[in-house]
Design a protein around this motif. Sequence first.
Motif, PDB file in Angstrom:
ATOM      1  N   ILE A  98      41.761   4.848 -66.459  1.00 15.27           N
ATOM      2  CA  ILE A  98      40.419   5.086 -64.753  1.00 15.27           C
ATOM      3  C   ILE A  98      41.247   6.227 -64.515  1.00 15.27           C
ATOM      4  O   ILE A  98      40.334   7.798 -64.038  1.00 15.27           O
ATOM      5  N   MET A  99      43.144   6.959 -63.994  1.00 16.49           N
ATOM      6  CA  MET A  99      42.750   8.077 -63.685  1.00 16.49           C
ATOM      7  C   MET A  99      43.232   9.001 -64.454  1.00 16.49           C
ATOM      8  O   MET A  99      43.346  10.153 -64.420  1.00 16.49           O
ATOM      9  N   THR A 100      43.226   8.664 -65.746  1.00 14.81           N
ATOM     10  CA  THR A 100      43.022   9.997 -66.803  1.00 14.81           C
ATOM     11  C   THR A 100      41.686  10.677 -67.206  1.00 14.81           C
ATOM     12  O   THR A 100      41.910  11.960 -66.908  1.00 14.81           O
ATOM     13  N   GLY A 101      40.900   9.619 -66.554  1.00 11.46           N
ATOM     14  CA  GLY A 101      39.144  10.700 -66.550  1.00 11.46           C
ATOM     15  C   GLY A 101      39.397  11.214 -65.471  1.00 11.46           C
ATOM     16  O   GLY A 101      38.187  11.823 -64.776  1.00 11.46           O
ATOM     17  N   VAL A 102      39.960  11.018 -63.779  1.00 11.16           N
ATOM     18  CA  VAL A 102      39.693  11.559 -62.701  1.00 11.16           C
ATOM     19  C   VAL A 102      39.862  13.231 -62.913  1.00 11.16           C
ATOM     20  O   VAL A 102      40.854  13.276 -63.207  1.00 11.16           O
ATOM     21  N   PRO A 103      38.903  14.217 -62.620  1.00  8.35           N
ATOM     22  CA  PRO A 103      39.019  15.225 -62.521  1.00  8.35           C
ATOM     23  C   PRO A 103      40.500  15.869 -61.422  1.00  8.35           C
ATOM     24  O   PRO A 103      40.646  14.875 -60.391  1.00  8.35           O
ATOM     25  N   SER A 104      41.184  16.660 -61.803  1.00  5.07           N
ATOM     26  CA  SER A 104      41.736  17.243 -60.940  1.00  5.07           C
ATOM     27  C   SER A 104      41.798  17.675 -59.749  1.00  5.07           C
ATOM     28  O   SER A 104      42.514  17.725 -59.056  1.00  5.07           O
ATOM     29  N   ILE A 105      40.563  18.316 -59.017  1.00  5.09           N
ATOM     30  CA  ILE A 105      40.196  18.444 -57.999  1.00  5.09           C
ATOM     31  C   ILE A 105      40.539  17.064 -57.210  1.00  5.09           C
ATOM     32  O   ILE A 105      40.661  16.860 -55.882  1.00  5.09           O
ATOM     33  N   VAL A 106      39.940  16.214 -57.378  1.00  6.42           N
ATOM     34  CA  VAL A 106      39.832  15.161 -56.676  1.00  6.42           C
ATOM     35  C   VAL A 106      41.346  14.637 -56.308  1.00  6.42           C
ATOM     36  O   VAL A 106      41.519  14.097 -55.232  1.00  6.42           O
ATOM     37  N   MET A 107      42.287  14.554 -57.282  1.00  2.00           N
ATOM     38  CA  MET A 107      43.893  14.723 -57.342  1.00  2.00           C
ATOM     39  C   MET A 107      43.736  15.708 -56.238  1.00  2.00           C
ATOM     40  O   MET A 107      45.097  15.432 -54.848  1.00  2.00           O
ATOM     41  N   GLY A 108      43.877  16.995 -56.074  1.00  2.00           N
ATOM     42  CA  GLY A 108      43.994  17.175 -54.488  1.00  2.00           C
ATOM     43  C   GLY A 108      43.645  17.419 -53.765  1.00  2.00           C
ATOM     44  O   GLY A 108      44.522  17.486 -52.601  1.00  2.00           O
ATOM     45  N   LEU A 109      42.072  17.209 -53.620  1.00  2.00           N
ATOM     46  CA  LEU A 109      41.403  16.555 -52.318  1.00  2.00           C
ATOM     47  C   LEU A 109      42.504  15.139 -51.147  1.00  2.00           C
ATOM     48  O   LEU A 109      42.715  15.203 -50.577  1.00  2.00           O
ATOM     49  N   PHE A 110      42.943  14.562 -52.763  1.00  2.05           N
ATOM     50  CA  PHE A 110      43.828  12.884 -52.356  1.00  2.05           C
ATOM     51  C   PHE A 110      45.040  13.425 -52.364  1.00  2.05           C
ATOM     52  O   PHE A 110      45.224  13.070 -50.397  1.00  2.05           O
ATOM     53  N   ILE A 111      45.889  14.542 -52.764  1.00  5.57           N
ATOM     54  CA  ILE A 111      47.014  14.564 -51.455  1.00  5.57           C
ATOM     55  C   ILE A 111      46.929  16.155 -50.563  1.00  5.57           C
ATOM     56  O   ILE A 111      47.638  15.733 -49.888  1.00  5.57           O
ATOM     57  N   TYR A 112      45.105  16.657 -50.509  1.00  6.02           N
ATOM     58  CA  TYR A 112      45.652  17.147 -49.596  1.00  6.02           C
ATOM     59  C   TYR A 112      45.027  16.361 -47.489  1.00  6.02           C
ATOM     60  O   TYR A 112      45.763  16.513 -46.849  1.00  6.02           O
ATOM     61  N   THR A 113      44.402  15.446 -48.258  1.00  5.93           N
ATOM     62  CA  THR A 113      44.149  14.555 -47.118  1.00  5.93           C
ATOM     63  C   THR A 113      45.542  13.529 -47.313  1.00  5.93           C
ATOM     64  O   THR A 113      45.721  13.481 -45.463  1.00  5.93           O
ATOM     65  N   ILE A 114      46.318  13.184 -47.295  1.00  2.06           N
ATOM     66  CA  ILE A 114      47.326  11.861 -47.447  1.00  2.06           C
ATOM     67  C   ILE A 114      48.677  13.261 -46.772  1.00  2.06           C
ATOM     68  O   ILE A 114      49.497  12.473 -46.064  1.00  2.06           O
ATOM     69  N   TRP A 115      48.572  13.937 -47.768  1.00  3.45           N
ATOM     70  CA  TRP A 115      49.654  14.773 -47.428  1.00  3.45           C
ATOM     71  C   TRP A 115      49.540  16.005 -46.369  1.00  3.45           C
ATOM     72  O   TRP A 115      50.305  16.318 -44.798  1.00  3.45           O
ATOM     73  N   VAL A 116      49.573  16.971 -46.611  1.00  3.33           N
ATOM     74  CA  VAL A 116      48.887  18.170 -46.232  1.00  3.33           C
ATOM     75  C   VAL A 116      48.358  18.183 -44.770  1.00  3.33           C
ATOM     76  O   VAL A 116      48.900  18.850 -44.024  1.00  3.33           O
ATOM     77  N   LEU A 117      47.133  17.103 -44.374  1.00  6.78           N
ATOM     78  CA  LEU A 117      46.996  17.279 -43.493  1.00  6.78           C
ATOM     79  C   LEU A 117      47.571  16.379 -42.469  1.00  6.78           C
ATOM     80  O   LEU A 117      47.617  16.468 -41.230  1.00  6.78           O
TER      81      LEU A 117
END
Length: 294
Positions: free
Chosen positions: A122-141
Amino acid sequence: MSQPVIDLTRGALSARRRITNQLALGAIGLALVIAVIPLGLVVYSVIAKGSGVMSGEFLTADISLSQRRAGGGMGPAIVGTLLITGMAALMAIPLGVLGAIYLNEYGKQKPLARLIRMLADIMTGVPSIVMGLFIYTIWVLTFEARTGFAGALALACLMLPVVIRSTEEMLKLVPDELRQASLALGARKWRTTVTVVLPAAVSGITSGALLAIARAAGETAPIVFVVGAVNNPNWNLFDGESTALPAQIFSNASLPFQVSQDRAWGAALTLIAIVLIFTIVARIIANRFAIKER
């Protein structure tokens, strides 16, 4: 009415097989040509348009503050690409290889192993922008800071499933006879895995890791979201914003100025060269440690 006689002689069958073999080889060759043509056109375009701006200054100078004027370089972006991608590889490749070892050597078809395989697919098919938003939410914010390490986390999340699945497939190709011979000599399972299985599969594992690195090095969306933008090199991944070649390619190619587009082509050529160098070095290392057939 008499039935037609089918010639089943050895000569007729041999001729038919040769014709079939030639047709199959021709179809395979045609498919190879069709696949290579667009790849060759892409490489040619990048080299033709990017070589005009390549120089020592372009590779080392700071990024220009004015997008309309010629000059400046990609030094900070090259530093950021190497640091961010390297950190991502340091996090994703060991975890991915260890995860694949568990799946193939220990987990087999256990419920936990099947669940990990499904999540990796499932993770192989996840778009890269989703990973970016995920890290932005849990790390950057959370820490209220864009850093190179945040970009490395995003790229590591993209690399991890690729490393897991590719490494597992390579471990499956190792003959069970090698494992049984090592176990018969009294070696424990972990020692068999480290000294027999992994060296036999190191070439394939390296290829999978390179595929993951190549994918991560060219990702733009996670970098734009979580890394920020700077004009000077930042060697500290944990403090301050950074930049990378994909982000510079995106920002310069989006502008209508010819000098900016030339810088984008130059950055693209630099990124391809970096991936090529990594590939050559990794192949040399893999051949050095692989089990040689005698």
